[in-house]
Write a protein that holds these residues in place. Structure first.
Motif, PDB file in Angstrom:
ATOM      1  N   THR A  57     -29.541 -38.616 -54.690  1.00 49.20           N
ATOM      2  CA  THR A  57     -29.834 -39.505 -53.570  1.00 49.20           C
ATOM      3  C   THR A  57     -29.159 -39.053 -52.283  1.00 49.20           C
ATOM      4  O   THR A  57     -29.728 -39.168 -51.200  1.00 49.20           O
ATOM      5  CB  THR A  57     -29.387 -40.946 -53.901  1.00 49.20           C
ATOM      6  OG1 THR A  57     -29.982 -41.325 -55.134  1.00 49.20           O
ATOM      7  CG2 THR A  57     -29.786 -41.922 -52.826  1.00 49.20           C
ATOM      8  N   THR A  58     -27.945 -38.531 -52.395  1.00 50.80           N
ATOM      9  CA  THR A  58     -27.176 -38.139 -51.212  1.00 50.80           C
ATOM     10  C   THR A  58     -27.247 -36.647 -50.904  1.00 50.80           C
ATOM     11  O   THR A  58     -26.432 -36.139 -50.141  1.00 50.80           O
ATOM     12  CB  THR A  58     -25.707 -38.561 -51.382  1.00 50.80           C
ATOM     13  OG1 THR A  58     -25.206 -38.006 -52.597  1.00 50.80           O
ATOM     14  CG2 THR A  58     -25.578 -40.071 -51.402  1.00 50.80           C
ATOM     15  N   HIS A  61     -26.216 -31.268 -54.857  1.00 50.65           N
ATOM     16  CA  HIS A  61     -24.881 -31.177 -55.449  1.00 50.65           C
ATOM     17  C   HIS A  61     -24.932 -30.237 -56.642  1.00 50.65           C
ATOM     18  O   HIS A  61     -25.954 -30.148 -57.326  1.00 50.65           O
ATOM     19  CB  HIS A  61     -24.412 -32.540 -55.973  1.00 50.65           C
ATOM     20  CG  HIS A  61     -24.278 -33.595 -54.923  1.00 50.65           C
ATOM     21  ND1 HIS A  61     -23.132 -33.800 -54.213  1.00 50.65           N
ATOM     22  CD2 HIS A  61     -25.157 -34.510 -54.464  1.00 50.65           C
ATOM     23  CE1 HIS A  61     -23.301 -34.794 -53.371  1.00 50.65           C
ATOM     24  NE2 HIS A  61     -24.530 -35.247 -53.501  1.00 50.65           N
ATOM     25  N   SER A  86     -20.608 -34.681 -45.474  1.00 50.04           N
ATOM     26  CA  SER A  86     -20.159 -36.065 -45.651  1.00 50.04           C
ATOM     27  C   SER A  86     -19.963 -36.441 -47.118  1.00 50.04           C
ATOM     28  O   SER A  86     -19.381 -37.486 -47.420  1.00 50.04           O
ATOM     29  CB  SER A  86     -21.149 -37.033 -45.010  1.00 50.04           C
ATOM     30  OG  SER A  86     -22.398 -36.980 -45.685  1.00 50.04           O
ATOM     31  N   GLN A  87     -20.415 -35.601 -48.030  1.00 51.52           N
ATOM     32  CA  GLN A  87     -20.313 -35.880 -49.469  1.00 51.52           C
ATOM     33  C   GLN A  87     -19.209 -35.084 -50.158  1.00 51.52           C
ATOM     34  O   GLN A  87     -19.014 -35.200 -51.365  1.00 51.52           O
ATOM     35  CB  GLN A  87     -21.659 -35.596 -50.143  1.00 51.52           C
ATOM     36  CG  GLN A  87     -22.807 -36.402 -49.577  1.00 51.52           C
ATOM     37  CD  GLN A  87     -22.572 -37.890 -49.677  1.00 51.52           C
ATOM     38  OE1 GLN A  87     -22.278 -38.403 -50.755  1.00 51.52           O
ATOM     39  NE2 GLN A  87     -22.673 -38.596 -48.568  1.00 51.52           N
ATOM     40  N   LYS A  90     -16.673 -36.264 -52.981  1.00 51.26           N
ATOM     41  CA  LYS A  90     -17.063 -36.420 -54.380  1.00 51.26           C
ATOM     42  C   LYS A  90     -16.656 -35.234 -55.252  1.00 51.26           C
ATOM     43  O   LYS A  90     -16.615 -35.362 -56.480  1.00 51.26           O
ATOM     44  CB  LYS A  90     -18.579 -36.599 -54.493  1.00 51.26           C
ATOM     45  CG  LYS A  90     -19.100 -37.863 -53.857  1.00 51.26           C
ATOM     46  CD  LYS A  90     -20.606 -37.912 -53.960  1.00 51.26           C
ATOM     47  CE  LYS A  90     -21.183 -39.109 -53.263  1.00 51.26           C
ATOM     48  NZ  LYS A  90     -22.647 -39.056 -53.229  1.00 51.26           N
TER      49      LYS A  90
END
Length: 106
Positions: A57-58, A61, A86-87, A90
């Motif tokens: 979703t973001t 990755h 911005s991720q 994680k």
């Protein structure tokens, strides 16, 4: 009233293997493959699968699926790399799906 002794733990839903501490929850507002999921800073008694790139979703990755160290139930995934700036927070964190874990010693 019973007094609480020891840390609050989350366990595998199938075999009750301890997989994380309640105190390691970073956020409860994540989405897993099968519904709600929690982001944890640490996990224990797990086995990591192969790393692979996934469009989540973001964004893109690199993740590795997480399996219970005892029964090999798939519990979620570990964020190995985030490609969106911005991720990046994680990276090195763990997603455990709410449907795959149960409260242990509470």
């Amino acid at each position: 009233m019973d007094e609480f002794v020891g840390p609050r733990l989350y366990c595998c839903c199938k075999c009750r293997n301890q997989v994380s501490l309640h105190d390691d929850i970073i956020c409860k507002a994540f989405q897993g493959r099968n519904g709600r999921a929690f982001l944890f800073s640490h996990a224990m008694n797990i086995v990591l699968g192969a790393k692979e790139d996934r469009h989540l979703t973001t964004g893109l990755h690199t993740v590795a699926d997480i399996y219970c160290g005892d029964c090999r139930e798939m519990l979620g995934w570990k964020y190995e790399r985030a490609y969106v700036a911005s991720q990046k927070y994680k990276e090195g964190k763990f997603i455990l799906e709410k449907s795959k874990i149960v409260k242990g010693s509470w």
